[in-house]
Design an enzyme around this catalytic site. Structure first.
Site, PDB file in Angstrom:
ATOM      1  N   CYS A 202       0.847  -1.203   0.000  1.00 28.37           N
ATOM      2  CA  CYS A 202       0.000   0.000   0.000  1.00 28.37           C
ATOM      3  C   CYS A 202       0.880   1.250   0.000  1.00 28.37           C
ATOM      4  CB  CYS A 202      -0.905  -0.062   1.234  1.00 28.37           C
ATOM      5  SG  CYS A 202      -1.698   1.490   1.683  1.00 28.37           S
TER       6      CYS A 202
ATOM      7  N   CYS B  89       0.223   3.753   2.737  1.00 30.90           N
ATOM      8  CA  CYS B  89       0.672   3.196   4.029  1.00 30.90           C
ATOM      9  C   CYS B  89       2.168   3.409   4.207  1.00 30.90           C
ATOM     10  CB  CYS B  89       0.377   1.694   4.105  1.00 30.90           C
ATOM     11  SG  CYS B  89      -1.366   1.263   3.982  1.00 30.90           S
TER      12      CYS B  89
END
Length: 108
Positions: free
Chosen positions: A31, A34
């Site tokens: 991600c 993230c």
């Protein structure tokens, strides 16, 4: 203090039974947002003693992700007294995260 890697085996002890406010970062290695948020989370974990910071890799811990209905990552949740009290999805600034856990900019 560094962040705590949270798993289904230690979540109850580290988060739900914690006397401290706990910031939980639900994330995954694939991600992009993230990964962009990770240095900020680590910085907060290193600076704060009144807030515990934990991270849940949703790929490694699908049961926790399901239990807390994590639909998008990154998702940040704040737990107080074992209860989730705040949830935010997406990238956040350090200031926004500190405000989430109840610390104003004076503590930065």
């Amino acid at each position: 203090m560094a962040h705590v890697t949270l798993t289904k085996d230690n979540f109850v002890e580290e988060v739900l039974r914690s006397e401290q406010t706990v910031l939980v970062d639900f994330w995954a290695s694939w991600c992009g947002p993230c990964m962009a948020l990770a240095p900020t989370i680590d910085e907060i974990a290193g600076e704060q003693t009144v807030v515990k910071v934990g991270k849940v890799n949703v790929d490694d811990e699908p049961e926790l992700a399901r239990q807390y209905r994590i639909m998008s990552i990154p998702t940040l949740m704040v737990f107080k007294g074992g209860e989730p009290v705040r949830r935010e999805v997406g990238g956040k600034s350090k200031k926004e995260i500190l405000e989430m856990v109840g610390l104003d900019h004076a503590h930065v």
